[in-house]
Design an enzyme around this catalytic site. Structure first.
Site, PDB file in Angstrom:
ATOM      1  N   GLY A  82      96.972  97.839  37.223  1.00  0.00           N
ATOM      2  CA  GLY A  82      97.390  98.610  37.686  1.00  0.00           C
ATOM      3  C   GLY A  82      98.704  98.056  38.709  1.00  0.00           C
ATOM      4  N   GLN A 135     104.254  96.632  45.264  1.00  0.00           N
ATOM      5  CA  GLN A 135     103.638  95.622  44.839  1.00  0.00           C
ATOM      6  C   GLN A 135     104.783  94.910  44.439  1.00  0.00           C
ATOM      7  OE1 GLN A 135     100.256  96.918  43.108  1.00  0.00           O
ATOM      8  NE2 GLN A 135      99.871  95.278  43.781  1.00  0.00           N
ATOM      9  N   CYS A 152      92.969  93.225  44.091  1.00  0.00           N
ATOM     10  CA  CYS A 152      94.028  93.628  44.318  1.00  0.00           C
ATOM     11  C   CYS A 152      95.036  92.701  43.899  1.00  0.00           C
ATOM     12  CB  CYS A 152      94.094  94.302  45.574  1.00  0.00           C
ATOM     13  SG  CYS A 152      96.220  94.293  45.933  1.00  0.00           S
ATOM     14  N   LEU A 153      96.383  92.382  43.011  1.00  0.00           N
ATOM     15  CA  LEU A 153      96.820  91.533  42.782  1.00  0.00           C
ATOM     16  C   LEU A 153      97.912  91.181  43.960  1.00  0.00           C
ATOM     17  CD1 LEU A 153      98.775  92.676  39.048  1.00  0.00           C
ATOM     18  CD2 LEU A 153      97.044  91.070  39.452  1.00  0.00           C
ATOM     19  N   HIS A 175      93.335 103.367  44.133  1.00  0.00           N
ATOM     20  CA  HIS A 175      94.002 102.219  44.539  1.00  0.00           C
ATOM     21  C   HIS A 175      95.203 102.220  44.114  1.00  0.00           C
ATOM     22  CE1 HIS A 175      93.566  97.892  44.641  1.00  0.00           C
ATOM     23  NE2 HIS A 175      94.779  98.318  44.267  1.00  0.00           N
ATOM     24  N   GLU A 176      95.593 102.932  43.169  1.00  0.00           N
ATOM     25  CA  GLU A 176      97.044 102.781  42.969  1.00  0.00           C
ATOM     26  C   GLU A 176      97.661 103.982  44.328  1.00  0.00           C
ATOM     27  OE1 GLU A 176      98.628 100.082  41.711  1.00  0.00           O
ATOM     28  OE2 GLU A 176      96.352  99.855  40.288  1.00  0.00           O
ATOM     29  N   HIS A 226      98.343 102.369  47.557  1.00  0.00           N
ATOM     30  CA  HIS A 226      99.159 101.250  47.524  1.00  0.00           C
ATOM     31  C   HIS A 226     100.807 102.205  47.866  1.00  0.00           C
ATOM     32  CE1 HIS A 226      98.231  97.515  46.690  1.00  0.00           C
ATOM     33  NE2 HIS A 226      97.719  98.032  45.462  1.00  0.00           N
TER      34      HIS A 226
HETATM   35  O1  GNR Z   1      94.160  94.798  38.148  1.00  0.00           O
HETATM   36  C1  GNR Z   1      93.460  94.824  39.369  1.00  0.00           C
HETATM   37  N1  GNR Z   1      91.872  95.772  38.895  1.00  0.00           N
HETATM   38  C2  GNR Z   1      91.895  96.070  39.269  1.00  0.00           C
HETATM   39  C3  GNR Z   1      90.602  96.045  40.052  1.00  0.00           C
HETATM   40  C4  GNR Z   1      89.401  97.124  40.214  1.00  0.00           C
HETATM   41  C5  GNR Z   1      89.923  98.135  41.003  1.00  0.00           C
HETATM   42  C6  GNR Z   1      91.154  98.483  41.444  1.00  0.00           C
HETATM   43  C7  GNR Z   1      91.890  97.303  40.629  1.00  0.00           C
HETATM   44  S1  GNR Z   1      93.871  97.848  40.223  1.00  0.00           S
HETATM   45  C8  GNR Z   1      94.075  96.212  40.198  1.00  0.00           C
HETATM   46  C9  GNR Z   1      95.708  95.165  40.003  1.00  0.00           C
HETATM   47  C10 GNR Z   1      96.297  96.273  41.417  1.00  0.00           C
HETATM   48  O2  GNR Z   1      96.014  95.647  42.458  1.00  0.00           O
HETATM   49  N2  GNR Z   1      97.415  97.258  41.316  1.00  0.00           N
HETATM   50  O3  GNR Z   1      97.063  97.500  42.834  1.00  0.00           O
HETATM   51 NI    NI Z   2      96.073  96.258  44.224  1.00  0.00          NI
END
Ligand code: GNR
Ligand code: NI
Length: 189
Positions: free
Chosen positions: A49, A54, A97-98, A139-140, A143
């Site tokens: 995601g 980001q 999270c990236l 999670h997204e 952000h």
């Molecule tokens: O790549 C991603 N893996 C992930 C694993 C568990 C819960 C959420 C994520 S999202 C993350 C990519 C990211 O940072 N998206 O904002």
């Molecule tokens: Ni993230």
């Protein structure tokens, strides 16, 4: 005309990651070009995601693809997403999270929800989400509000992680790695 491009991913504690993203006014070719770049950036990272902030764009746009390694790609695009009916029941999931590279911690979130959004073509959609899809979309959505998964941890854990990330980036800058772009975070590409 332009091709897709991989854009640098912002790394915490970059203050831009704390901005609240603004609603998209129109799903047009410019927005689709952004979504194309986000998807390419996400696949290259690799991640499942990515929120526009980001890559430094404070718009309410998310891309995701939860397809497994051996499955056909299944890109999902969410414009102006809204979470409806989050379940009362929560479940822990080990998130990453990236923008917080190489740290993974359990976060509790509602086990399911619905999400209402505009798709790649600007068409209104409602999606039922559970499992990893529900975790990832939440999670997204965080952000878009300037919230990172580490904000769901204890202050001690969060500050340890941020301190390590700062140290890492200071080291990278001193070693002069990166692309020469002054905005380069030395880690995202
Ligand atoms: O790549 C991603 N893996 C992930 C694993 C568990 C819960 C959420 C994520 S999202 C993350 C990519 C990211 O940072 N998206 O904002
Ligand atoms: Ni993230």
């Amino acid at each position: 005309m332009r091709g897709m491009a991989i854009r640098p991913i912002l790394i915490a504690p970059d203050p831009r990651l704390r901005e609240k993203s603004l609603p998209v006014e129109a799903v047009d070719d410019d927005l689709r070009a952004l979504m194309d770049d986000m998807l390419e950036t996400m696949y290259a990272a690799p991640g499942i995601g990515l929120a526009a902030i980001q890559v430094g764009v404070p718009k309410r746009v998310i891309v995701m693809d939860l397809a497994g390694k051996d499955e056909a790609p299944n890109p999902l695009y969410f414009v102006n997403p809204v979470i409806l009916d989050p379940a009362d029941e929560t479940v822990p999931y080990e998130e990453g999270c990236l923008s917080v590279p190489e740290f993974y911690e359990d976060v509790e979130r509602p086990v399911s929800c619905r999400v209402q959004y505009l798709d790649y073509h600007g068409k209104e959609q409602v999606l039922e989400a559970e499992g990893l899809l529900a975790t990832c979309i939440q999670h997204e959505m965080d952000h878009l509000e300037g919230i990172l998964f580490i904000d769901h941890l204890s202050r001690l854990k969060r500050e340890r992680i941020l301190k390590k990330l700062k140290k890492e980036q200071k080291l990278a800058a001193a070693q002069g790695d990166g692309c020469g772009d002054p905005a380069c975070n030395h880690l995202g590409h």
